[in-house]
Design a protein around this motif. Structure first.
Motif, PDB file in Angstrom:
ATOM      1  N   UNK A  31       0.791  -1.232   0.000  1.00 11.94           N
ATOM      2  CA  UNK A  31       0.000   0.000   0.000  1.00 11.94           C
ATOM      3  C   UNK A  31       0.819   1.276   0.000  1.00 11.94           C
ATOM      4  N   UNK A  32       2.146   1.167  -0.199  1.00 12.83           N
ATOM      5  CA  UNK A  32       2.979   2.370  -0.223  1.00 12.83           C
ATOM      6  C   UNK A  32       3.145   2.895  -1.646  1.00 12.83           C
ATOM      7  N   UNK A  33       3.378   4.188  -1.741  1.00  9.51           N
ATOM      8  CA  UNK A  33       3.800   4.793  -2.999  1.00  9.51           C
ATOM      9  C   UNK A  33       5.322   4.794  -3.030  1.00  9.51           C
ATOM     10  N   UNK A  34       5.895   4.807  -4.231  1.00 11.29           N
ATOM     11  CA  UNK A  34       7.353   4.891  -4.313  1.00 11.29           C
ATOM     12  C   UNK A  34       7.762   6.055  -5.208  1.00 11.29           C
ATOM     13  N   UNK A  35       8.922   6.594  -4.890  1.00  6.45           N
ATOM     14  CA  UNK A  35       9.524   7.673  -5.668  1.00  6.45           C
ATOM     15  C   UNK A  35      10.977   7.267  -5.924  1.00  6.45           C
ATOM     16  N   UNK A  36      11.299   7.095  -7.209  1.00  6.53           N
ATOM     17  CA  UNK A  36      12.631   6.626  -7.607  1.00  6.53           C
ATOM     18  C   UNK A  36      13.513   7.830  -7.930  1.00  6.53           C
ATOM     19  N   UNK A  37      14.737   7.823  -7.426  1.00  3.49           N
ATOM     20  CA  UNK A  37      15.724   8.854  -7.784  1.00  3.49           C
ATOM     21  C   UNK A  37      16.834   8.170  -8.561  1.00  3.49           C
ATOM     22  N   UNK A  38      17.025   8.593  -9.802  1.00  6.98           N
ATOM     23  CA  UNK A  38      17.970   7.872 -10.664  1.00  6.98           C
ATOM     24  C   UNK A  38      18.525   8.821 -11.730  1.00  6.98           C
ATOM     25  N   UNK A  39      19.846   8.893 -11.857  1.00  5.28           N
ATOM     26  CA  UNK A  39      20.422   9.778 -12.871  1.00  5.28           C
ATOM     27  C   UNK A  39      20.144   9.329 -14.311  1.00  5.28           C
ATOM     28  N   UNK A  40      20.071   8.029 -14.536  1.00  2.00           N
ATOM     29  CA  UNK A  40      19.897   7.539 -15.904  1.00  2.00           C
ATOM     30  C   UNK A  40      18.460   7.681 -16.378  1.00  2.00           C
ATOM     31  N   UNK A  41      18.297   7.871 -17.687  1.00  2.00           N
ATOM     32  CA  UNK A  41      16.953   8.018 -18.255  1.00  2.00           C
ATOM     33  C   UNK A  41      16.258   6.651 -18.339  1.00  2.00           C
ATOM     34  N   UNK A  42      14.916   6.670 -18.323  1.00  2.00           N
ATOM     35  CA  UNK A  42      14.093   5.463 -18.487  1.00  2.00           C
ATOM     36  C   UNK A  42      14.542   4.313 -17.580  1.00  2.00           C
ATOM     37  N   UNK A  43      14.632   4.545 -16.295  1.00  4.07           N
ATOM     38  CA  UNK A  43      15.077   3.461 -15.409  1.00  4.07           C
ATOM     39  C   UNK A  43      14.037   2.338 -15.323  1.00  4.07           C
ATOM     40  N   UNK A  44      14.501   1.094 -15.272  1.00  8.81           N
ATOM     41  CA  UNK A  44      13.576  -0.051 -15.140  1.00  8.81           C
ATOM     42  C   UNK A  44      12.581   0.107 -13.991  1.00  8.81           C
ATOM     43  N   UNK A  45      13.016   0.692 -12.877  1.00 14.47           N
ATOM     44  CA  UNK A  45      12.104   0.839 -11.741  1.00 14.47           C
ATOM     45  C   UNK A  45      10.983   1.823 -12.051  1.00 14.47           C
ATOM     46  N   UNK A  46      11.225   2.719 -13.003  1.00 16.03           N
ATOM     47  CA  UNK A  46      10.220   3.730 -13.332  1.00 16.03           C
ATOM     48  C   UNK A  46       8.944   3.140 -13.915  1.00 16.03           C
ATOM     49  N   UNK A  47       9.027   1.930 -14.472  1.00 16.36           N
ATOM     50  CA  UNK A  47       7.833   1.309 -15.065  1.00 16.36           C
ATOM     51  C   UNK A  47       6.803   0.937 -14.010  1.00 16.36           C
ATOM     52  N   UNK A  48       7.236   0.790 -12.785  1.00 18.02           N
ATOM     53  CA  UNK A  48       6.327   0.330 -11.727  1.00 18.02           C
ATOM     54  C   UNK A  48       6.373   1.241 -10.496  1.00 18.02           C
ATOM     55  N   UNK A  49       6.840   2.470 -10.682  1.00 16.97           N
ATOM     56  CA  UNK A  49       6.921   3.403  -9.558  1.00 16.97           C
ATOM     57  C   UNK A  49       5.874   4.497  -9.724  1.00 16.97           C
ATOM     58  N   UNK A  50       5.516   5.124  -8.617  1.00 10.55           N
ATOM     59  CA  UNK A  50       4.547   6.213  -8.689  1.00 10.55           C
ATOM     60  C   UNK A  50       5.180   7.461  -9.264  1.00 10.55           C
ATOM     61  N   UNK A  51       6.406   7.755  -8.847  1.00  7.35           N
ATOM     62  CA  UNK A  51       7.113   8.929  -9.360  1.00  7.35           C
ATOM     63  C   UNK A  51       8.555   8.578  -9.654  1.00  7.35           C
ATOM     64  N   UNK A  52       9.143   9.304 -10.598  1.00  8.54           N
ATOM     65  CA  UNK A  52      10.559   9.139 -10.924  1.00  8.54           C
ATOM     66  C   UNK A  52      11.187  10.525 -11.003  1.00  8.54           C
ATOM     67  N   UNK A  53      12.309  10.718 -10.334  1.00  7.80           N
ATOM     68  CA  UNK A  53      13.115  11.921 -10.544  1.00  7.80           C
ATOM     69  C   UNK A  53      14.364  11.516 -11.311  1.00  7.80           C
ATOM     70  N   UNK A  54      14.562  12.152 -12.469  1.00  9.39           N
ATOM     71  CA  UNK A  54      15.776  11.914 -13.239  1.00  9.39           C
ATOM     72  C   UNK A  54      16.725  13.071 -12.965  1.00  9.39           C
ATOM     73  N   UNK A  55      17.748  12.827 -12.157  1.00 10.76           N
ATOM     74  CA  UNK A  55      18.687  13.897 -11.794  1.00 10.76           C
ATOM     75  C   UNK A  55      19.953  13.256 -11.248  1.00 10.76           C
ATOM     76  N   UNK A  56      21.039  14.003 -11.306  1.00  6.29           N
ATOM     77  CA  UNK A  56      22.311  13.474 -10.818  1.00  6.29           C
ATOM     78  C   UNK A  56      22.377  13.608  -9.299  1.00  6.29           C
ATOM     79  N   UNK A  57      23.354  12.912  -8.708  1.00  6.41           N
ATOM     80  CA  UNK A  57      23.484  12.922  -7.254  1.00  6.41           C
ATOM     81  C   UNK A  57      24.133  14.207  -6.739  1.00  6.41           C
ATOM     82  N   UNK A  58      24.507  15.119  -7.645  1.00  2.93           N
ATOM     83  CA  UNK A  58      25.001  16.410  -7.143  1.00  2.93           C
ATOM     84  C   UNK A  58      24.005  17.536  -7.419  1.00  2.93           C
ATOM     85  N   UNK A  59      22.781  17.177  -7.780  1.00  2.00           N
ATOM     86  CA  UNK A  59      21.729  18.175  -8.018  1.00  2.00           C
ATOM     87  C   UNK A  59      20.992  18.421  -6.703  1.00  2.00           C
TER      88      UNK A  59
END
Lengths: 358, 358
Positions: free
Chosen positions: A31-59
């Motif tokens: 019953x949880x929502x997920x938010x993925x943080x990933x620098x690479x575009x089109x991450x596999x986890x993004x297909x099944x996540x509620x939100x995706x942030x595409x950004x580098x780890x120094x942003x």
């Protein structure tokens, strides 16, 4: 929000690969929502996540927004840049915590930690120079293996030292990175324990699996491992000691060598682990749900197993075997949604039930 | 794209509730992307889908764009407006097909179809007027139950007719909608068969489950059902006949009454079914994956079962029992990510393993 998290809360996951993908599905199941943080575009986890942030780890702006949107943070890989962790940790709880990350990010710190706990490891020595390496080879002997202290996985950043003559080339392979020389271990089999510790300190472990590698990458994990019951208990107790020493919250993977002298710890991974994928098919709660339960402050599953299972990784062109694998009714297929099948790339895995729990 | 779909293809799902949510996870497991079409905001399936379109079923531009973005279309509910189906069907394949939808959308068509197949049903008669109802009560007797022909689920659109005196009030409850009077059936238990038919005509069924309803909503499904082996075979063969007669592709739910005279079909649902949720915990391939395999043109799983399971729905405030349920290690929790726990609303379910397959 305080623990335990209630359904509807958001779990932030650093890293959008297959582990983040399977964590995301497990989180949704509870019953949880997920938010993925990933620098690479089109991450596999993004297909099944509620939100995706595409950004580098120094942003910093993206990290701030990510932290603001989640209730707790976890991760699928241990090599998260320190500055990003410092920022995130100041904003939201991160599980497993910094001690586990600091320990497992550096092979020297990790081996020293294990040694201090009284656990067996391969002989090792720090190598920062040609002099260090010569001294280490003297102490440890050959064959041995030189590894970068940080950022290694799936056999990357490693060089074999078959004899002292290999020293120069091996050191060159490190590209100047701090390294560690590890002695070869005469082991019969490699096993791993996937264990978890809850926010309240409770500990649960899955049955040890037996691992076979091919070209430096995990090929199969078979459960149960062919080891005596006493050794199974040893392996699980040892994992429990590591979890407690790190005041750990979440799932930990512990790779162990079975040797004539008992168990030696090869390495620990502060996250769900490839050798625990069999739990998806063999258990009521798999390692991904176990991890989410722990970081959400929920009670852990007990790790109980109903079936014997063989997990096999699908690497690169193995993906072409899927039509054939789909015809075997005892085989559960798990694909990661990666577009391109490069050699050595983990594209999916299958879990084959080989019988009821033996 | 022709069948079988290859990983990376997109499956469009009409409806974003819990069934669409669990279909979406199953599709991802096989490497597919999903696109949910749902008029309501924040659909549960959206938490685990690659894309979500929020639009009504009469928004032709949205329907066109949806169809253009997917390789095949399926659905989680049978009451899709006909005009939307006409448009979508002209653009992309829809599975299960129109015959299955037309048959199951209307209780009268459905019962007539089953009767024509030689299958037993409750006695029934069409009711469009007070005269029809009086004549139907004469034929069928009381107690009986008056139901709208279309758009009924979970006990909605139904009125009991205990005696002919109830006729007027029952008819008023139909709000002028075409209706059907069904005679009461003297049954010992209700079972259901979740069966699937592949694009190539192969058929596979899961073991029949035994259903218990509470307040008109499914409460528990227990596998195995307490029926003789011969009746199990009858139930599965009967489901196979329905699948073949409809030239069906996908998973079908068949609810059956066990009576002294044998099996009577209560209703069929051209989709994954609440009474098949137990397969998530009891089988290698669950009903959701079976449905995705069928609509993607993949080989079906065989429906094999490794454990005995009891599925229990979590309705409304049952969601408050989750902390307690999470402490039972034999219980797998599946929550639907719905924000508000209204009375009668399906919030989740649990699958409890009660032992190895008996």
């Amino acid at each position: 929000m305080t623990l335990p998290l209630t359904p509807g809360a958001t779990i932030g996951i650093l890293g959008g690969g297959q582990l983040g993908r399977m964590l995301s599905v497990a989180a949704a199941r509870l019953g949880f929502l997920t938010h993925i943080y990933e620098p690479g575009a089109e991450p596999p986890a993004g297909h099944v996540a509620h939100r995706v942030t595409t950004a580098s780890y120094d942003d910093e702006a993206a990290l701030n927004a990510f932290a603001a949107s989640v209730d707790v943070i976890t991760y699928e890989f241990e090599n998260i840049p320190t500055a990003a962790l410092d920022l995130l940790e100041s904003l939201k709880p991160i599980h497993p915590g910094r001690q586990a990350l600091a320990t497992s990010q550096d092979r020297l710190t990790e081996k020293t930690f294990l040694q201090d706990l009284g656990l067996g490891t391969a002989p090792f020595a720090a190598v920062d120079s040609a002099e260090d390496l010569a001294k280490a080879i003297d102490e440890i002997g050959t064959p041995a293996i030189l590894k970068t202290r940080r950022f290694g996985y799936d056999g990357k950043g490693q060089a074999r030292v078959r004899s002292p003559d290999d020293a120069e080339a091996a050191l060159a392979d490190m590209n100047g990175a701090p390294a560690i020389l590890e002695g070869f271990v005469d082991f019969s089999i490699e096993i791993s324990v996937i264990a978890a510790r809850g926010a309240n300190g409770e500990v649960a472990a899955f049955d040890p699996g037996e691992n076979v590698h091919k070209d430096g990458i995990l090929d199969t994990t078979t459960v149960p491992a062919r080891i005596p019951a006493a050794l199974k208990t040893d392996a699980i107790l040892l994992a429990g000691r590591i979890l407690n020493a790190l005041d750990y919250v979440g799932v930990l993977g512990v790779e162990l060598f079975v040797t004539p002298q008992g168990l030696l710890v090869n390495e620990i991974a502060p996250r769900v682990h490839n050798s625990g994928h069999w739990t998806q098919t063999g258990c009521v709660s798999d390692q991904f749900e176990q991890h989410i339960r722990a970081v959400a402050g929920w009670p852990l599953g007990d790790g109980g197993r109903h079936s014997d299972v063989v997990m096999e990784n699908l690497i690169g062109d193995d993906i072409l075997r899927v039509p054939e694998l789909a015809r075997d009714a005892a085989t559960a297929i798990h694909l990661y949604g990666k577009a391109e099948a490069r050699p050595g790339r983990k594209m999916g895995h299958v879990n084959r039930i080989t019988g009821p729990k033996s």
